[in-house]
Design an enzyme around this catalytic site. Sequence first.
Site, PDB file in Angstrom:
ATOM      1  N   ASN A 130      -1.378   1.549   5.742  1.00 14.13           N
ATOM      2  CA  ASN A 130      -0.484   0.571   5.136  1.00 14.13           C
ATOM      3  C   ASN A 130      -0.026  -0.357   6.252  1.00 14.13           C
ATOM      4  OD1 ASN A 130       1.601  -0.804   3.816  1.00 14.13           O
ATOM      5  ND2 ASN A 130       3.066   0.859   4.111  1.00 14.13           N
ATOM      6  N   GLY A 131      -0.092  -1.662   6.033  1.00 10.91           N
ATOM      7  CA  GLY A 131       0.353  -2.594   7.073  1.00 10.91           C
ATOM      8  C   GLY A 131      -0.778  -3.533   7.455  1.00 10.91           C
ATOM      9  N   HIS A 151      17.826 -36.340  -9.640  1.00 11.09           N
ATOM     10  CA  HIS A 151      17.160 -36.765  -8.399  1.00 11.09           C
ATOM     11  C   HIS A 151      15.677 -36.430  -8.400  1.00 11.09           C
ATOM     12  CE1 HIS A 151      20.970 -37.925  -6.687  1.00 11.09           C
ATOM     13  NE2 HIS A 151      21.473 -36.755  -7.059  1.00 11.09           N
ATOM     14  N   ARG A 196       4.954   0.435  -6.107  1.00 10.30           N
ATOM     15  CA  ARG A 196       4.929  -0.444  -4.943  1.00 10.30           C
ATOM     16  C   ARG A 196       4.002  -1.639  -5.158  1.00 10.30           C
ATOM     17  NH1 ARG A 196       6.447   2.695  -0.213  1.00 10.30           N
ATOM     18  NH2 ARG A 196       5.000   1.606   1.137  1.00 10.30           N
ATOM     19  N   CYS A 202       0.843  -1.208   0.000  1.00 10.56           N
ATOM     20  CA  CYS A 202       0.000   0.000   0.000  1.00 10.56           C
ATOM     21  C   CYS A 202       0.871   1.249   0.000  1.00 10.56           C
ATOM     22  CB  CYS A 202      -0.862   0.040   1.248  1.00 10.56           C
ATOM     23  SG  CYS A 202      -1.967  -1.359   1.394  1.00 10.56           S
ATOM     24  N   GLU A 228       7.734 -13.967 -12.162  1.00  9.90           N
ATOM     25  CA  GLU A 228       7.058 -12.780 -11.626  1.00  9.90           C
ATOM     26  C   GLU A 228       6.532 -11.842 -12.707  1.00  9.90           C
ATOM     27  OE1 GLU A 228      11.063 -10.445  -9.946  1.00  9.90           O
ATOM     28  OE2 GLU A 228       9.210 -10.357  -8.820  1.00  9.90           O
ATOM     29  N   LYS A 258      12.625 -14.169 -12.029  1.00  6.67           N
ATOM     30  CA  LYS A 258      12.290 -13.073 -12.949  1.00  6.67           C
ATOM     31  C   LYS A 258      11.196 -13.518 -13.909  1.00  6.67           C
ATOM     32  CE  LYS A 258      13.624 -10.292 -11.434  1.00  6.67           C
ATOM     33  NZ  LYS A 258      14.525 -10.106 -10.336  1.00  6.67           N
ATOM     34  N   GLU A 269      17.541 -16.879  -9.843  1.00  5.48           N
ATOM     35  CA  GLU A 269      17.134 -15.504 -10.165  1.00  5.48           C
ATOM     36  C   GLU A 269      16.421 -15.456 -11.523  1.00  5.48           C
ATOM     37  OE1 GLU A 269      16.608 -12.838  -8.840  1.00  5.48           O
ATOM     38  OE2 GLU A 269      16.897 -11.209 -10.247  1.00  5.48           O
ATOM     39  N   LYS A 320       6.356  -3.937  -4.635  1.00  4.97           N
ATOM     40  CA  LYS A 320       7.786  -3.642  -4.757  1.00  4.97           C
ATOM     41  C   LYS A 320       8.483  -3.819  -3.414  1.00  4.97           C
ATOM     42  CE  LYS A 320      11.574  -2.175  -6.678  1.00  4.97           C
ATOM     43  NZ  LYS A 320      12.302  -3.204  -7.433  1.00  4.97           N
ATOM     44  N   TRP A 344      -2.840  -2.571  -1.668  1.00  8.63           N
ATOM     45  CA  TRP A 344      -2.387  -3.914  -2.037  1.00  8.63           C
ATOM     46  C   TRP A 344      -3.085  -4.846  -1.053  1.00  8.63           C
ATOM     47  CZ3 TRP A 344       0.810  -7.762   0.314  1.00  8.63           C
ATOM     48  CH2 TRP A 344       1.272  -8.744  -0.570  1.00  8.63           C
TER      49      TRP A 344
HETATM   50  O1  M6R Z   1      13.557  -4.502  -1.085  1.00  5.54           O
HETATM   51  P1  M6R Z   1      14.163  -5.879  -0.926  1.00  5.54           P
HETATM   52  O2  M6R Z   1      15.403  -6.054  -1.703  1.00  5.54           O
HETATM   53  O3  M6R Z   1      14.314  -6.265   0.527  1.00  5.54           O
HETATM   54  O4  M6R Z   1      13.065  -6.847  -1.545  1.00  5.54           O
HETATM   55  C1  M6R Z   1      13.244  -8.230  -1.496  1.00  5.54           C
HETATM   56  C2  M6R Z   1      12.302  -8.943  -2.438  1.00  5.54           C
HETATM   57  O5  M6R Z   1      10.963  -8.635  -2.117  1.00  5.54           O
HETATM   58  C3  M6R Z   1      12.545  -8.562  -3.899  1.00  5.54           C
HETATM   59  O6  M6R Z   1      13.860  -8.824  -4.284  1.00  5.54           O
HETATM   60  C4  M6R Z   1      11.595  -9.337  -4.829  1.00  5.54           C
HETATM   61  O7  M6R Z   1      11.888 -10.694  -4.799  1.00  5.54           O
HETATM   62  C5  M6R Z   1      11.662  -8.780  -6.244  1.00  5.54           C
HETATM   63  N1  M6R Z   1      10.340  -8.600  -6.764  1.00  5.54           N
HETATM   64  C6  M6R Z   1      12.380  -9.651  -7.203  1.00  5.54           C
HETATM   65  O8  M6R Z   1      12.388  -9.162  -8.485  1.00  5.54           O
END
Ligand code: M6R
Length: 609
Positions: A98-99, A505, A27, A2, A489, A486, A482, A604, A74
Amino acid sequence: MCGIVGIIGTEPVAVRLLDALKRLEYRGYDSAGIATLHDGKLERRRAKGKLVALEKRLSDEPLGGTIGIGHTRWATHGKPTEKNAHPHISGGVCVVHNGIIENFKILRAELASDGYDFVTETDTEVIAHLIAREIDAGNDPQAALKASLERLEGAFALAVLFQGHDNLMIGARRGSPFAIGYGSDDQPGMFIGSDAFALAPFTNRIAYLEEGDWVVLSKDSATIYDEGGAQVNRPITTSMANALLVDKGNHRHFMAKEIHEQPEVISRTLSHYIDLGNEKVDFSSLDIDFQSLDRLSITACGTAYYAGLVAKYWIEKWGGLPVDVDVASEFRYREPLLSDNGAALFVSQSGETADTLACLAYCNEKNQKTLSIVNVQESSIARGSDAVLPTLAGPEIGVASTKAFTCQLTVLAALTIHIGRQRGVLSKEQEVELVHSLVEVPRLISEMLVEEAKIDAISQQLVHAKDVLYLGRGIHYPLALEGALKLKEISYIHAEAYAAGELKHGPIALIDENMPVVVVVPKDGLFDKTISNCQEVAARGGQIIFISDCDAKTTGCDFVSQISLPRGNEFIAPLLCAIPVQLLAYYTAVHMGTDVDQPRNLAKSVTVE
Ligand code: M6R
């Protein structure tokens, strides 16, 4: 996550609130709303979906008023509907939040039995009713807010308007960050927002609320109180969150812009940690004696966690220091045993990730030396750590982390050299060689970016896939992780990463001609072993996309396509491999037409558990 913004001033606020909300879009959110006080009355407009929907509502039914609050939601409690969108109103009290209010069920039952009607499924509505109940009991807004805060459990930031008080806004922070903006003669008024970025068009004079603080704002003042109710001063800083930085430039998406910025931001980050004249790394301001440490524990989430995994390979091999790496949400609850002589390192782009922040608090409590690598230097993680190593990536707007990741790797690589030197594992000559290889990275990445059309073409092979497997060994296994993260997501294609040796395995059962397998395999000591795994995939019809600095043809293996990496020192290979896995995911998502910068369901900065 949020986003909150509030303005109390002399000019109409609705359009400015919308503008600020646009700057919080990164965000992640699924509904939005704005409320203002106009002619002594509270009015609000809310809409499900993106801000264009709210913009349309505001153009059909404009909101007047020079004081107002706005919110991007959010969803946590309750679906992303207009009814659940903030602001929430009870009587003359209007709240954005927010929270998460952890005790909302108890409070909801209590307030309902007192006759307060609940019309949403949110936890936030209890805050509005709690404050309204205090007002109904004859308290003034300040006393009502203070008494209500004492009843709330959980992490939150909130901003509140009170009908009949058109020169008053109250904000509070527990856990979630909150910035206060001070206006000027050009832009009179006071501002409040989830980050300085949202407030950048209005002011760069920013103070941050500390944990437990709450603030009473008028058009020209901010009076801050700590959790105990004592008036406190929080320093006003000049924020760097320049309004111009949110531009996509010539790129179609922020993610593309941020991928292309990597040569520049890695250079900038390198120049912070490398003394090129003396061919050495420079951590002279870091007060940690790595020679005497017996363990380093690294904690992070998501992409930042994968940066930590790469660092484990680097630091153990070139730094001679044992490293543990944990996902923050696991670390915080497993009661980890920490060495008396250890240090704890936290990696985070935002510096606000709730799970990582909780681990930092745990390690501080256990008297560990704490160190953080963050991109937002004013963040809670930075402020709570004994020492901070900044990544100089600039604001990262795309939800999918790209340049923050490679800048984290850059700092971790430089730190590895520092640790290796301090522990006597690396000679001066080796330091010079590794430093030279690191400073090559921006140029090598620029060269790779020139070739991105090839990756665009290869990405067509993933567009129709239902599942994609990523493989890597050793230090390249985290790059496979990674790459898979990517892809899933931003394209919503299911992707999984395996350490290549694990293939036999279990996951090998998945391989058939419909399964693209992305193999991250630069030439190193494990190359031949990974090629054997590729043979196993090819023998079963798997469609291999080969990311390597070696020519696929020389391996004798049947590859569908190759993404070529430039040949550099093996030390920098993880930094180079990051680029193709980012581009592959990016172009796949572009071809599929997904919302690349704001993928569904994602935030974000994850400031809730
Ligand atoms: O702000 P941060 O680096 O602590 O965030 C960690 C993860 O939420 C962040 O890396 C998330 O996995 C990304 N969306 C990856 O692209």
